[in-house]
Scaffold this active site. Structure first.
Site, PDB file in Angstrom:
ATOM      1  N   TYR A  63      21.415  -0.331   7.064  1.00 44.17           N
ATOM      2  CA  TYR A  63      22.140   0.946   6.972  1.00 44.17           C
ATOM      3  C   TYR A  63      21.230   2.135   7.316  1.00 44.17           C
ATOM      4  CZ  TYR A  63      26.200  -1.503   5.351  1.00 44.17           C
ATOM      5  OH  TYR A  63      27.295  -2.330   5.316  1.00 44.17           O
ATOM      6  N   GLN A  80      43.844  -9.450   8.683  1.00 43.89           N
ATOM      7  CA  GLN A  80      45.139 -10.030   8.310  1.00 43.89           C
ATOM      8  C   GLN A  80      45.144 -11.539   8.507  1.00 43.89           C
ATOM      9  OE1 GLN A  80      46.627  -6.968  11.163  1.00 43.89           O
ATOM     10  NE2 GLN A  80      48.584  -7.600  10.289  1.00 43.89           N
ATOM     11  N   ARG A  86      49.196  -5.099   7.518  1.00 47.25           N
ATOM     12  CA  ARG A  86      47.912  -4.391   7.403  1.00 47.25           C
ATOM     13  C   ARG A  86      47.764  -3.763   6.025  1.00 47.25           C
ATOM     14  NH1 ARG A  86      50.069  -3.467  12.529  1.00 47.25           N
ATOM     15  NH2 ARG A  86      48.744  -4.059  14.269  1.00 47.25           N
ATOM     16  N   VAL A 116      37.785   1.461  12.099  1.00 46.76           N
ATOM     17  CA  VAL A 116      38.639   0.456  12.737  1.00 46.76           C
ATOM     18  C   VAL A 116      39.250  -0.463  11.670  1.00 46.76           C
ATOM     19  CG1 VAL A 116      38.721  -1.366  14.494  1.00 46.76           C
ATOM     20  CG2 VAL A 116      37.124   0.531  14.773  1.00 46.76           C
ATOM     21  N   THR A 117      38.539  -0.629  10.559  1.00 45.63           N
ATOM     22  CA  THR A 117      39.004  -1.512   9.474  1.00 45.63           C
ATOM     23  C   THR A 117      40.434  -1.141   9.064  1.00 45.63           C
ATOM     24  OG1 THR A 117      36.742  -1.725   8.681  1.00 45.63           O
ATOM     25  CG2 THR A 117      38.469  -2.274   7.106  1.00 45.63           C
ATOM     26  N   PRO A 119      43.899  -1.212   6.478  1.00 46.80           N
ATOM     27  CA  PRO A 119      44.843  -0.378   7.225  1.00 46.80           C
ATOM     28  C   PRO A 119      44.157   0.924   7.640  1.00 46.80           C
ATOM     29  CG  PRO A 119      45.385  -0.350   4.886  1.00 46.80           C
ATOM     30  CD  PRO A 119      44.230  -1.279   5.040  1.00 46.80           C
ATOM     31  N   VAL A 120      44.050   1.131   8.948  1.00 48.03           N
ATOM     32  CA  VAL A 120      43.098   2.102   9.480  1.00 48.03           C
ATOM     33  C   VAL A 120      43.397   3.542   9.057  1.00 48.03           C
ATOM     34  CG1 VAL A 120      44.255   2.345  11.722  1.00 48.03           C
ATOM     35  CG2 VAL A 120      41.810   2.700  11.572  1.00 48.03           C
ATOM     36  N   ASP A 146      48.027   0.742  20.218  1.00 50.29           N
ATOM     37  CA  ASP A 146      49.487   0.604  20.294  1.00 50.29           C
ATOM     38  C   ASP A 146      50.029   1.355  21.521  1.00 50.29           C
ATOM     39  OD1 ASP A 146      50.020  -0.147  17.044  1.00 50.29           O
ATOM     40  OD2 ASP A 146      48.269   1.034  17.569  1.00 50.29           O
ATOM     41  N   ALA A 148      48.400   1.806  24.273  1.00 45.16           N
ATOM     42  CA  ALA A 148      48.032   0.975  25.432  1.00 45.16           C
ATOM     43  C   ALA A 148      48.998  -0.201  25.569  1.00 45.16           C
ATOM     44  CB  ALA A 148      46.601   0.470  25.280  1.00 45.16           C
ATOM     45  N   ARG A 149      49.370  -0.788  24.429  1.00 44.29           N
ATOM     46  CA  ARG A 149      50.332  -1.907  24.467  1.00 44.29           C
ATOM     47  C   ARG A 149      51.677  -1.416  25.003  1.00 44.29           C
ATOM     48  NH1 ARG A 149      48.495  -4.217  18.573  1.00 44.29           N
ATOM     49  NH2 ARG A 149      47.038  -5.777  19.332  1.00 44.29           N
ATOM     50  N   HIS A 166      52.629   7.312  31.377  1.00 50.19           N
ATOM     51  CA  HIS A 166      52.215   8.102  30.220  1.00 50.19           C
ATOM     52  C   HIS A 166      53.181   7.811  29.089  1.00 50.19           C
ATOM     53  CE1 HIS A 166      49.007  10.734  31.783  1.00 50.19           C
ATOM     54  NE2 HIS A 166      49.500  10.266  32.917  1.00 50.19           N
ATOM     55  N   HIS A 173      49.346   3.125  12.201  1.00 50.02           N
ATOM     56  CA  HIS A 173      49.012   1.938  12.997  1.00 50.02           C
ATOM     57  C   HIS A 173      49.493   0.760  12.149  1.00 50.02           C
ATOM     58  CE1 HIS A 173      46.990  -1.162  15.213  1.00 50.02           C
ATOM     59  NE2 HIS A 173      46.230  -1.482  14.185  1.00 50.02           N
TER      60      HIS A 173
HETATM   61  P1  NAD Z   1      35.867 -10.659  10.807  1.00 47.85           P
HETATM   62  O1  NAD Z   1      36.137 -11.371   9.530  1.00 47.85           O
HETATM   63  O2  NAD Z   1      35.647 -11.445  12.029  1.00 47.85           O
HETATM   64  O3  NAD Z   1      34.619  -9.682  10.617  1.00 47.85           O
HETATM   65  C1  NAD Z   1      34.419  -8.863   9.512  1.00 47.85           C
HETATM   66  C2  NAD Z   1      32.929  -8.790   9.281  1.00 47.85           C
HETATM   67  O4  NAD Z   1      32.677  -7.812   8.259  1.00 47.85           O
HETATM   68  C3  NAD Z   1      32.304 -10.101   8.820  1.00 47.85           C
HETATM   69  O5  NAD Z   1      31.296 -10.510   9.730  1.00 47.85           O
HETATM   70  C4  NAD Z   1      31.738  -9.775   7.453  1.00 47.85           C
HETATM   71  O6  NAD Z   1      30.530 -10.478   7.169  1.00 47.85           O
HETATM   72  C5  NAD Z   1      31.506  -8.280   7.574  1.00 47.85           C
HETATM   73  N1  NAD Z   1      31.372  -7.603   6.295  1.00 47.85           N
HETATM   74  C6  NAD Z   1      32.066  -7.803   5.161  1.00 47.85           C
HETATM   75  N2  NAD Z   1      31.601  -6.972   4.201  1.00 47.85           N
HETATM   76  C7  NAD Z   1      30.596  -6.241   4.759  1.00 47.85           C
HETATM   77  C8  NAD Z   1      29.730  -5.219   4.280  1.00 47.85           C
HETATM   78  N3  NAD Z   1      29.803  -4.784   3.011  1.00 47.85           N
HETATM   79  N4  NAD Z   1      28.816  -4.696   5.139  1.00 47.85           N
HETATM   80  C9  NAD Z   1      28.727  -5.149   6.405  1.00 47.85           C
HETATM   81  N5  NAD Z   1      29.510  -6.124   6.905  1.00 47.85           N
HETATM   82  C10 NAD Z   1      30.441  -6.649   6.088  1.00 47.85           C
HETATM   83  O7  NAD Z   1      37.097  -9.633  10.987  1.00 47.85           O
HETATM   84  P2  NAD Z   1      37.497  -8.901  12.339  1.00 47.85           P
HETATM   85  O8  NAD Z   1      38.512  -9.702  13.029  1.00 47.85           O
HETATM   86  O9  NAD Z   1      36.264  -8.467  13.039  1.00 47.85           O
HETATM   87  O10 NAD Z   1      38.272  -7.614  11.737  1.00 47.85           O
HETATM   88  C11 NAD Z   1      37.559  -6.611  11.059  1.00 47.85           C
HETATM   89  C12 NAD Z   1      38.514  -5.505  10.575  1.00 47.85           C
HETATM   90  O11 NAD Z   1      39.073  -4.848  11.727  1.00 47.85           O
HETATM   91  C13 NAD Z   1      39.712  -6.025   9.758  1.00 47.85           C
HETATM   92  O12 NAD Z   1      40.002  -5.128   8.706  1.00 47.85           O
HETATM   93  C14 NAD Z   1      40.848  -6.025  10.762  1.00 47.85           C
HETATM   94  O13 NAD Z   1      42.124  -5.927  10.167  1.00 47.85           O
HETATM   95  C15 NAD Z   1      40.488  -4.767  11.544  1.00 47.85           C
HETATM   96  N6  NAD Z   1      41.145  -4.641  12.836  1.00 47.85           N
HETATM   97  C16 NAD Z   1      41.615  -3.420  13.153  1.00 47.85           C
HETATM   98  C17 NAD Z   1      42.280  -3.218  14.337  1.00 47.85           C
HETATM   99  C18 NAD Z   1      42.822  -1.845  14.644  1.00 47.85           C
HETATM  100  O14 NAD Z   1      43.601  -1.670  15.591  1.00 47.85           O
HETATM  101  N7  NAD Z   1      42.450  -0.836  13.875  1.00 47.85           N
HETATM  102  C19 NAD Z   1      42.432  -4.280  15.236  1.00 47.85           C
HETATM  103  C20 NAD Z   1      41.901  -5.519  14.909  1.00 47.85           C
HETATM  104  C21 NAD Z   1      41.256  -5.696  13.689  1.00 47.85           C
END
Ligand code: NAD
Length: 312
Positions: A63, A80, A86, A116-117, A119-120, A146, A148-149, A166, A173
């Protein structure tokens, strides 16, 4: 010199690193993950492709390495499972995002935060509140994917290059996202007028329903088939990063804090925003059809309720 830090080296985090590496967007990429073995493996793999791209320093960090990053991308968290929404990830990922923010010490960081995580929208709000950062410095990837989709499905239906279409999706999301049919145009020609000139006699109304379903449920279909989504979202994130790093002033439907725009306050959701090096430079208030306005209010209500439940 430009640097991106990615928290979470899972499917999404690593694919984001890969797309940035291919583009030659920055000179330094640090990946941070609690799973040290995983992140080291991902970094080794990415580095073995360096001969084929522009020089970039990619490493597994901590970090402390995020402090001087231009953008810190948070992808850490639970994803998910098939059939899961989400919003069902909410409580787990909110705790995790707060923990990550504390580790990064945002007051010492110079960069923007890109969430990105899922529910964003709620995670973006959690990071803004927990970090105390100015609201324009925390952005959610929102409905950039979304939108783009939506363009992709319109492109296939209308047989026109995606780049000439467009079209925007706004709001959550997630399941309540708002598909802006009133705004769709093909290189300046509104969709309804384009349809009248089109040689293909498609059933426009029927196809609109099909397109809307495909956009809204894309993630469910992909997760059902392969367990996760990673390519589309990573290109969407790369597009946002590009707009920031290159100070592009691009219009993208990111998730941002609203303070009165569209009659909504104290909530993060996606609307068209001008994105540059400072983050969200401006929220654009685009005119909406009455039904779209009502759907946006509904999306906000749903997110508010979910957040309230989480707080209780
Ligand atoms: P994944 O399980 O492959 O990866 C998640 C990673 O986070 C893992 O490697 C895990 O070890 C790590 N992690 C967990 N706790 C941590 C911490 N405290 N510090 C650092 N790393 C940590 O999951 P993914 O498929 O990569 O998805 C990740 C997130 O992105 C999910 O919440 C998913 O829903 C989200 N996502 C968002 C969108 C979007 O459009 N916003 C699209 C796809 C996925």
């Amino acid at each position: 010199m430009s640097k991106i830090a990615i928290i979470g080296a899972g499917d999404v985090g690593t694919t984001i690193a890969y797309t940035i590496q291919l583009r030659g967007l920055v000179t330094e990429i640090v990946l941070v993950d609690i799973n040290r073995e995983l992140v080291q493996g991902q970094v080794m793999d990415l580095n073995h492709g360096l001969f084929f791209v522009r020089p970039v320093h990619i490493y597994a960090g901590t970090y402390a390495d995020c402090t001087d990053a231009d953008v810190i991308v948070i992808t850490a968290g639970t994803r998910q499972k098939p059939g899961e929404s989400r919003l069902q990830l909410l409580a787990r990922n909110a705790q995790l995002c707060k923990w990550v923010v504390d580790k990064i010490e945002p007051h010492n960081s110079k960069g923007l935060f890109l969430i990105v995580t899922n529910p964003v929208d709620i995670m973006t709000q959690v990071v803004i509140k927990h970090s105390g950062l100015p609201k324009h410095r925390v952005i959610g990837s929102g409905t950039v994917l979304d939108s783009a989709r939506f363009r992709y499905f319109l492109s296939r239906n209308c047989r026109v290059d995606t780049r000439n279409i467009h079209a925007y999706v706004i709001g959550e999301h997630g399941d309540s996202e708002v598909i802006l049919w009133s705004q769709v145009h093909i290189s300046g020609t509104p969709l309804d007028i384009f349809c009248k000139q089109c040689a293909v006699a498609c059933n426009a109304t029927l196809n609109k329903n099909k397109i809307a379903e495909a956009v809204r449920h894309s993630a469910y279909h992909i997760i059902e088939a392969k367990g996760a989504t990673n390519y589309g979202i990573s290109l969407a994130v790369r597009r946002i990063l590009e707009a920031i790093i290159r100070d592009e002033h691009s219009v993208l439907t990111v998730s941002t804090w609203l303070s009165g725009q569209y009659g909504l306050s104290d909530i993060c959701l996606s609307v068209p925003c001008i994105i540059n090096r400072t983050g969200v430079a401006q929220v654009i208030e685009t005119p909406l059809a009455k039904s779209e306005e009502a759907s946006l209010v509904n999306s906000a209500k749903l997110l508010r309720n979910a957040r309230r439940e989480m707080d209780n």
